[in-house]
Each structure stands twice: as C-alpha cells, then as structure tokens.
Design an enzyme around this catalytic site. Structure first.
Site, PDB file in Angstrom:
ATOM      1  N   GLY A 108       0.818  -1.217   0.000  1.00 54.62           N
ATOM      2  CA  GLY A 108       0.000   0.000   0.000  1.00 54.62           C
ATOM      3  C   GLY A 108       0.845   1.256   0.000  1.00 54.62           C
ATOM      4  N   SER A 141       1.211   3.411  -2.546  1.00 57.14           N
ATOM      5  CA  SER A 141       0.838   4.385  -3.576  1.00 57.14           C
ATOM      6  C   SER A 141       0.322   5.693  -3.000  1.00 57.14           C
ATOM      7  CB  SER A 141      -0.243   3.778  -4.479  1.00 57.14           C
ATOM      8  OG  SER A 141      -1.264   3.229  -3.662  1.00 57.14           O
ATOM      9  N   VAL A 192      -3.451  -7.703  -1.650  1.00 56.55           N
ATOM     10  CA  VAL A 192      -2.956  -8.542  -0.551  1.00 56.55           C
ATOM     11  C   VAL A 192      -3.896  -9.690  -0.179  1.00 56.55           C
ATOM     12  CG1 VAL A 192      -1.400  -6.896   0.581  1.00 56.55           C
ATOM     13  CG2 VAL A 192      -3.818  -6.919   1.189  1.00 56.55           C
ATOM     14  N   ASN A 217       1.308  -2.512   5.462  1.00 60.31           N
ATOM     15  CA  ASN A 217       0.622  -1.230   5.646  1.00 60.31           C
ATOM     16  C   ASN A 217      -0.715  -1.154   4.915  1.00 60.31           C
ATOM     17  OD1 ASN A 217       0.569   1.937   5.889  1.00 60.31           O
ATOM     18  ND2 ASN A 217       0.402   1.474   3.700  1.00 60.31           N
ATOM     19  N   SER A 228      -3.630   0.273  14.482  1.00 59.19           N
ATOM     20  CA  SER A 228      -4.365   1.537  14.637  1.00 59.19           C
ATOM     21  C   SER A 228      -4.668   1.741  16.111  1.00 59.19           C
ATOM     22  CB  SER A 228      -5.680   1.473  13.868  1.00 59.19           C
ATOM     23  OG  SER A 228      -6.527   2.527  14.274  1.00 59.19           O
ATOM     24  N   TYR A 285     -13.021  -3.226  11.703  1.00 60.96           N
ATOM     25  CA  TYR A 285     -11.652  -2.693  11.625  1.00 60.96           C
ATOM     26  C   TYR A 285     -10.928  -2.855  12.968  1.00 60.96           C
ATOM     27  CZ  TYR A 285      -8.183   1.028  10.541  1.00 60.96           C
ATOM     28  OH  TYR A 285      -7.035   1.765  10.325  1.00 60.96           O
ATOM     29  N   ALA A 286     -11.621  -2.572  14.067  1.00 58.86           N
ATOM     30  CA  ALA A 286     -11.004  -2.699  15.401  1.00 58.86           C
ATOM     31  C   ALA A 286     -10.657  -4.156  15.690  1.00 58.86           C
ATOM     32  CB  ALA A 286     -11.943  -2.152  16.470  1.00 58.86           C
ATOM     33  N   ALA A 287     -11.548  -5.063  15.290  1.00 61.20           N
ATOM     34  CA  ALA A 287     -11.279  -6.497  15.501  1.00 61.20           C
ATOM     35  C   ALA A 287     -10.051  -6.929  14.703  1.00 61.20           C
ATOM     36  CB  ALA A 287     -12.490  -7.328  15.086  1.00 61.20           C
ATOM     37  N   LYS A 305      -7.543  -5.024  13.595  1.00 63.75           N
ATOM     38  CA  LYS A 305      -6.303  -4.412  14.091  1.00 63.75           C
ATOM     39  C   LYS A 305      -5.898  -5.022  15.441  1.00 63.75           C
ATOM     40  CE  LYS A 305      -5.380  -1.385  10.757  1.00 63.75           C
ATOM     41  NZ  LYS A 305      -4.279  -1.652   9.817  1.00 63.75           N
TER      42      LYS A 305
HETATM   43  P1  NAP Z   1      -4.913   5.156   2.284  1.00 61.79           P
HETATM   44  O1  NAP Z   1      -4.391   6.545   2.095  1.00 61.79           O
HETATM   45  O2  NAP Z   1      -6.351   4.874   2.034  1.00 61.79           O
HETATM   46  O3  NAP Z   1      -4.004   4.172   1.379  1.00 61.79           O
HETATM   47  C1  NAP Z   1      -4.279   2.803   1.399  1.00 61.79           C
HETATM   48  C2  NAP Z   1      -3.183   2.054   0.692  1.00 61.79           C
HETATM   49  O4  NAP Z   1      -3.466   0.652   0.767  1.00 61.79           O
HETATM   50  C3  NAP Z   1      -3.104   2.397  -0.788  1.00 61.79           C
HETATM   51  O5  NAP Z   1      -1.767   2.349  -1.208  1.00 61.79           O
HETATM   52  C4  NAP Z   1      -3.917   1.277  -1.432  1.00 61.79           C
HETATM   53  O6  NAP Z   1      -3.537   1.006  -2.771  1.00 61.79           O
HETATM   54  C5  NAP Z   1      -3.550   0.120  -0.550  1.00 61.79           C
HETATM   55  N1  NAP Z   1      -4.547  -0.949  -0.606  1.00 61.79           N
HETATM   56  C6  NAP Z   1      -5.881  -0.850  -0.395  1.00 61.79           C
HETATM   57  N2  NAP Z   1      -6.481  -2.038  -0.546  1.00 61.79           N
HETATM   58  C7  NAP Z   1      -5.503  -2.917  -0.866  1.00 61.79           C
HETATM   59  C8  NAP Z   1      -5.470  -4.300  -1.157  1.00 61.79           C
HETATM   60  N3  NAP Z   1      -6.592  -5.022  -1.169  1.00 61.79           N
HETATM   61  N4  NAP Z   1      -4.294  -4.884  -1.451  1.00 61.79           N
HETATM   62  C9  NAP Z   1      -3.164  -4.166  -1.456  1.00 61.79           C
HETATM   63  N5  NAP Z   1      -3.115  -2.845  -1.199  1.00 61.79           N
HETATM   64  C10 NAP Z   1      -4.271  -2.236  -0.906  1.00 61.79           C
HETATM   65  O7  NAP Z   1      -4.633   4.623   3.771  1.00 61.79           O
HETATM   66  P2  NAP Z   1      -3.694   5.200   4.932  1.00 61.79           P
HETATM   67  O8  NAP Z   1      -4.484   6.150   5.723  1.00 61.79           O
HETATM   68  O9  NAP Z   1      -2.380   5.605   4.380  1.00 61.79           O
HETATM   69  O10 NAP Z   1      -3.545   3.878   5.819  1.00 61.79           O
HETATM   70  C11 NAP Z   1      -2.413   3.027   5.765  1.00 61.79           C
HETATM   71  C12 NAP Z   1      -2.471   2.049   6.927  1.00 61.79           C
HETATM   72  O11 NAP Z   1      -2.496   2.767   8.149  1.00 61.79           O
HETATM   73  C13 NAP Z   1      -3.719   1.155   6.944  1.00 61.79           C
HETATM   74  O12 NAP Z   1      -3.390  -0.140   7.401  1.00 61.79           O
HETATM   75  C14 NAP Z   1      -4.620   1.849   7.933  1.00 61.79           C
HETATM   76  O13 NAP Z   1      -5.537   0.941   8.507  1.00 61.79           O
HETATM   77  C15 NAP Z   1      -3.596   2.365   8.923  1.00 61.79           C
HETATM   78  N6  NAP Z   1      -4.052   3.484   9.738  1.00 61.79           N
HETATM   79  C16 NAP Z   1      -4.348   4.693   9.160  1.00 61.79           C
HETATM   80  C17 NAP Z   1      -4.735   5.750   9.991  1.00 61.79           C
HETATM   81  C18 NAP Z   1      -5.058   7.112   9.457  1.00 61.79           C
HETATM   82  O14 NAP Z   1      -5.460   7.968  10.254  1.00 61.79           O
HETATM   83  N7  NAP Z   1      -4.912   7.388   8.185  1.00 61.79           N
HETATM   84  C19 NAP Z   1      -4.832   5.557  11.358  1.00 61.79           C
HETATM   85  C20 NAP Z   1      -4.518   4.331  11.896  1.00 61.79           C
HETATM   86  C21 NAP Z   1      -4.121   3.302  11.077  1.00 61.79           C
HETATM   87  P3  NAP Z   1      -4.262   1.759  -4.020  1.00 61.79           P
HETATM   88  O15 NAP Z   1      -3.763   3.174  -4.021  1.00 61.79           O
HETATM   89  O16 NAP Z   1      -3.816   0.991  -5.209  1.00 61.79           O
HETATM   90  O17 NAP Z   1      -5.731   1.691  -3.759  1.00 61.79           O
END
Ligand code: NAP
Length: 245
Positions: free
Chosen positions: A13, A15, A61, A87, A139, A152-154, A156
């Site tokens: 992830g 991108s 994934v 990620n 998270s 999502y909570a489950a 994580k």
């Molecule tokens: P994001 O901006 O929505 O980016 C998600 C990334 O995951 C993108 O690169 C996406 O690829 C990729 N992805 C989505 N579905 C996928 C799949 N089925 N297989 C492979 N790759 C996939 O998310 P983010 O906020 O950066 O979050 C990244 C991580 O941090 C996640 O695990 C999220 O749960 C965790 N997190 C985020 C926050 C927050 O506040 N943002 C807080 C706590 C935890 P594409 O671009 O190709 O769709």
C-alpha cells in the site's frame, strides 16, 4: 550504498498516504524499496517516485495466489528481504446492526489474511538470513475502540495479537515483529471521516492536531533500523496523545 546491494524492503500500500511516506523514508535511509499498489498505474507511479531507490509492483494482498510468486520474484531479483511493512489497508465503516457480511470479510481479508500470507512467506528467507524486521501497521482503534468500526477494530486488535505470537516464534532467528499504531493521520482514509467526528477526535488529542504520514514513517524507520535491535512484540503508538494505555 549502491542500489542493487541495498537491503530490500517491501511496503504494501505504498501508492498513497502512510505507505507512500514509509516507502520514501526507507528509500532515503538506504533501502531498496518495493512498494505495492492495487493497479498498474499506481505501481508505475511508485516506480517513478522512488527512481533508482526502488520500484512499484501490483499486489492485491487478499489474493492468496499473488503473494508467494511475488516474493519469489523479488528475492530472485533484489536479494533477500530485510524488511516487510504490512501497511495496506481499507475501511468498511458502519454500525454493527447494519454491517453486511462483505464489510466484515473484506476487512479480515485485507488486514489479517493478507498479512498472514505475506509474513508466512517472508520469514522463510529471513530465517535463512537470521535477520529480519516485520512491521505491521495497526491503529489506535485496536485498543481505544471506535463506534462504527467493529470490523476494523477487531482486525487491528487481531493483528497486534498475531504480531506478538510471531515475535515469540521468530525471536530465536533474530527476526523482530512489531506494530506501529497510528492515531488520526491526514490521508485519503481519514478524508472520509465526517467533520463532526473529526472535531470530536481532535478535541481528544493531547497535541491538538492530526498527524502527518511522515510522522508515522519515522517510527517505522526506527523499527526497521539497527537502532531497534532489542525491541520485539511491541506496539509503538503514534497518536499525538489521542489515547494512552
Ligand atoms: P490510504 O491513504 O487509504 O491508502 C491505502 C493504501 O493501501 C493504498 O496504497 C492502497 O492502494 C492500498 N490498498 C488498499 N487495498 C488494498 C489491497 N486489497 N491490497 C493491497 N493494497 C491495498 O490509507 P492510509 O491512511 O495511508 O492507511 C495506511 C495504513 O495505516 C492502513 O493499514 C490503515 O488501517 C492504517 N491506519 C491509518 C490511519 C489514518 O489515520 N490514516 C490511522 C490508523 C491506522 P491503491 O492506491 O492501489 O488503492
């Protein structure tokens, strides 16, 4: 460090958002970074961004048949995997009463099944090297809870338990397994959070602001580095004081 000799890091992830910041940071720290996206265009954009320090590949994934061939190919091309950062993530928010079966199973498939298969394959090579770093992005919600995110909570919380168990299995091989648990970070994922919930969350953050992806990437870079050699099975919170254990 020359690019081909640089240790290999795989970031799922990469991108957008947090994964992109992690990929950039690990590349700056001297890794050869392979970042994944779900589309060919996304993978090409990662390759362009990383230049000689890395490349982009397509990976869903949750697709069992994609994981082993990809890791086989990467290790053949770039050498043994030194760091795996799980990620990639999605949300399918909704109150439990109205949650559809797919909203539950899609979350488990991406956050748990995908991580399980990537780790299972990654530890093979890491065991041979007697060195490895696995960093799973959890998270704050795993411990804090959040209405509308039971799925999502489950997942994580499951990811954190998985990481602790794997840390115990792999410690003898000098492979560390840790989690980073971000709070409210500015990405596409949190753009979707409504204004009211956002204000309520901001009001609970000790530092009084949302975090930036590079602030999460800094914690991941530490856990990927030699500086963290005696840390395993840990969850490092990067939440600005939104929640304290
Ligand atoms: P994001 O901006 O929505 O980016 C998600 C990334 O995951 C993108 O690169 C996406 O690829 C990729 N992805 C989505 N579905 C996928 C799949 N089925 N297989 C492979 N790759 C996939 O998310 P983010 O906020 O950066 O979050 C990244 C991580 O941090 C996640 O695990 C999220 O749960 C965790 N997190 C985020 C926050 C927050 O506040 N943002 C807080 C706590 C935890 P594409 O671009 O190709 O769709």
């Amino acid at each position: 460090m020359s690019d081909m000799k640089a240790p290999l890091a795989l970031v799922t992830g990469a991108s957008r958002g947090i994964g992109q910041a992690i990929a950039d940071r690990l590349a700056a720290d001297g890794f050869f970074v392979v970042g994944t996206a779900t589309s060919a265009a996304g993978a090409a954009a990662i390759a362009e961004r990383l230049g000689p320090q890395g490349t982009g590949v397509v990976l869903q994934v949750q697709q069992p048949e994609q994981v082993n061939p990809l890791l086989d190919q990467l290790e053949q091309q770039y050498g043994p995997l030194a760091v795996l950062v799980n990620n990639a993530g999605i949300t399918r928010d909704g109150l439990l009463l109205r949650m559809k079966d797919e909203d539950w199973s899609d979350i488990m498939a991406v956050h748990l099944d995908g991580v399980f298969r990537l780790c299972r394959r990654a530890i093979k090579g890491m065991s041979r090297q007697r060195r490895g770093r696995i960093i799973n992005i959890s998270s704050v919600v795993a411990r804090m809870g959040n209405a509308g995110q039971t799925n999502y909570a489950a997942a994580k919380a499951g990811l954190e338990g998985f990481s602790r168990a794997l840390a115990r299995e792999m410690g003898g091989r000098n492979i560390t397994v840790n989690c980073v648990a971000p709070g409210l970070i500015e990405t596409d994922m949190t753009d979707a959070v409504g204004d009211q919930s956002r204000q309520a969350l901001l009001g609970r953050i000790a530092l009084g602001r949302a975090g930036q992806p590079d602030e999460v990437a800094a914690a991941v870079a530490f856990l990927a580095s030699d500086a963290s050699s005696y840390i395993t099975g840990a969850v490092l919170p990067v939440n600005g004081g939104l929640y304290f254990d």
